[in-house]
Scaffold this active site. Sequence first.
Site, PDB file in Angstrom:
ATOM      1  N   ARG A 111     -14.366   2.480  11.597  1.00  0.00           N
ATOM      2  CA  ARG A 111     -13.382   1.532  11.074  1.00  0.00           C
ATOM      3  C   ARG A 111     -14.043   0.203  10.714  1.00  0.00           C
ATOM      4  O   ARG A 111     -13.646  -0.479   9.776  1.00  0.00           O
ATOM      5  CB  ARG A 111     -12.269   1.301  12.106  1.00  0.00           C
ATOM      6  N   ARG A 129     -10.861   5.306   5.683  1.00  0.00           N
ATOM      7  CA  ARG A 129     -12.102   5.877   6.224  1.00  0.00           C
ATOM      8  C   ARG A 129     -12.417   7.210   5.575  1.00  0.00           C
ATOM      9  O   ARG A 129     -11.540   8.005   5.273  1.00  0.00           O
ATOM     10  CB  ARG A 129     -11.978   6.091   7.733  1.00  0.00           C
ATOM     11  N   HIS A 173      -8.966  -1.203  18.639  1.00  0.00           N
ATOM     12  CA  HIS A 173      -8.643   0.020  17.899  1.00  0.00           C
ATOM     13  C   HIS A 173      -9.916   0.540  17.242  1.00  0.00           C
ATOM     14  O   HIS A 173     -10.117   0.437  16.043  1.00  0.00           O
ATOM     15  CB  HIS A 173      -7.565  -0.294  16.859  1.00  0.00           C
ATOM     16  N   ASN A 212      -7.735  -1.441   8.440  1.00  0.00           N
ATOM     17  CA  ASN A 212      -8.886  -1.440   9.358  1.00  0.00           C
ATOM     18  C   ASN A 212     -10.043  -2.320   8.860  1.00  0.00           C
ATOM     19  O   ASN A 212     -10.168  -2.537   7.664  1.00  0.00           O
ATOM     20  CB  ASN A 212      -9.382  -0.001   9.542  1.00  0.00           C
ATOM     21  N   ARG A 251      -1.577   9.293  20.425  1.00  0.00           N
ATOM     22  CA  ARG A 251      -2.643  10.303  20.461  1.00  0.00           C
ATOM     23  C   ARG A 251      -3.047  10.621  21.895  1.00  0.00           C
ATOM     24  O   ARG A 251      -3.375  11.776  22.227  1.00  0.00           O
ATOM     25  CB  ARG A 251      -3.843   9.799  19.648  1.00  0.00           C
ATOM     26  N   GLY A 286       0.845  -1.176   0.000  1.00  0.00           N
ATOM     27  CA  GLY A 286       0.000   0.000   0.000  1.00  0.00           C
ATOM     28  C   GLY A 286       0.885   1.231   0.000  1.00  0.00           C
ATOM     29  O   GLY A 286       1.549   1.530   1.001  1.00  0.00           O
ATOM     30  N   ALA A 287       0.944   1.909  -1.140  1.00  0.00           N
ATOM     31  CA  ALA A 287       1.830   3.073  -1.264  1.00  0.00           C
ATOM     32  C   ALA A 287       1.064   4.384  -1.115  1.00  0.00           C
ATOM     33  O   ALA A 287       1.522   5.429  -1.562  1.00  0.00           O
ATOM     34  CB  ALA A 287       2.562   3.037  -2.605  1.00  0.00           C
ATOM     35  N   GLY A 288      -0.103   4.307  -0.502  1.00  0.00           N
ATOM     36  CA  GLY A 288      -0.872   5.516  -0.230  1.00  0.00           C
ATOM     37  C   GLY A 288      -0.211   6.349   0.849  1.00  0.00           C
ATOM     38  O   GLY A 288       0.968   6.164   1.175  1.00  0.00           O
ATOM     39  N   ALA A 289      -0.979   7.256   1.434  1.00  0.00           N
ATOM     40  CA  ALA A 289      -0.399   8.198   2.388  1.00  0.00           C
ATOM     41  C   ALA A 289       0.226   7.499   3.594  1.00  0.00           C
ATOM     42  O   ALA A 289       1.345   7.833   4.008  1.00  0.00           O
ATOM     43  CB  ALA A 289      -1.473   9.188   2.842  1.00  0.00           C
ATOM     44  N   VAL A 344      -1.976  -3.001   9.533  1.00  0.00           N
ATOM     45  CA  VAL A 344      -2.435  -1.637   9.772  1.00  0.00           C
ATOM     46  C   VAL A 344      -3.869  -1.450   9.262  1.00  0.00           C
ATOM     47  O   VAL A 344      -4.625  -0.643   9.787  1.00  0.00           O
ATOM     48  CB  VAL A 344      -1.494  -0.615   9.087  1.00  0.00           C
ATOM     49  N   ASP A 370      -2.755   4.809  19.020  1.00  0.00           N
ATOM     50  CA  ASP A 370      -3.708   5.325  20.006  1.00  0.00           C
ATOM     51  C   ASP A 370      -2.986   5.905  21.222  1.00  0.00           C
ATOM     52  O   ASP A 370      -3.395   6.931  21.775  1.00  0.00           O
ATOM     53  CB  ASP A 370      -4.676   4.217  20.445  1.00  0.00           C
TER      54      ASP A 370
END
Length: 308
Positions: A88, A82, A175, A120, A151, A7-10, A118, A148
């Site tokens: 999720r 999402r 999560h 969801n 955060r 997965g080369a997304g963000a 990672v 989590d």
Amino acid sequence: MKVTVVGAGAVGASCAEYIAIKNFASEVVLVDIKEGFAEGKAMDLMQTASLNGFDTKIVGTTGDYSKTAGSDICVITSGIARKPGMSRDELLGINAGIVKAVSSSLIEHSPNTIIIVVSNPMDTMTYLVHKTTGLPKNRIIGMGGALDSARFKYRLAEALEAPISDVDGMVIGGHSDKGMVPLTRLATRNSVPVSEFLSEDRLEQVKEDTKVGGATLTGLLGTSAWYAPGAAVSGLVQAIACDQKKIYPCSALVEGEYGLSDLCIGVPVVLGRNGIEKIVEINLSEAEKAALVSSAEAVKNNNTSLEF
């Protein structure tokens, strides 16, 4: 040390960037299904190497898992992200098929790898990898608790008006917005309980703000966050690659620990070269135990929707 990120997304690209900058891996492979996307992200990141002072080689591939062969650690970020208003759990049906196919392809070329999930809903996707791959339980890890907890510490530092380096705290449980269990009772500022500085009402607000941390960002950004998730993953990868024996809350397969079994849920673990070296059982209050059990029931309910 070879690391694959699917997965080369963000989130995946941020993960690859942080791993490269920390300079502990010899190679990072980015995989994506979109033609040329991973190759482009890899090239862009490699062009920062001289600027950021790292020697890690980053390569990209469009679905060619042979290039991931011999990976010590594989990270699965692939799947749909999402959108505002989504939980999720709503991602379960689509992402389950993706995670199942990806994990199979990774293990075909790297049978001795450690997998970090990672995608969801993360606890359920981690359980799916356990049920469908046959890997030992120490080599399958869900990322959520590390994020989590970061955060949680951010919100605690905000409330305390303190530097974040002064703050320590942990989130266990599922999560999810309702399943997280921020352990305010055990949180500290430089070893002093935060309850010495903050009222019960303010701590409750910190807890609630932490639990909706992802949803808050999704509402602001229009999609899932990526910097903190990428950094959280890189922390887990480094703890394993460098055999650091660090304690992180991660989604692990429990078999009696905390009175729970046959599910993956966030609990403190020691991470080292073998993946999960140990699940750490800490003494919880009755309220914390009840919250963890409630969280586990929600995760198990999600798991019933899986098809193995």
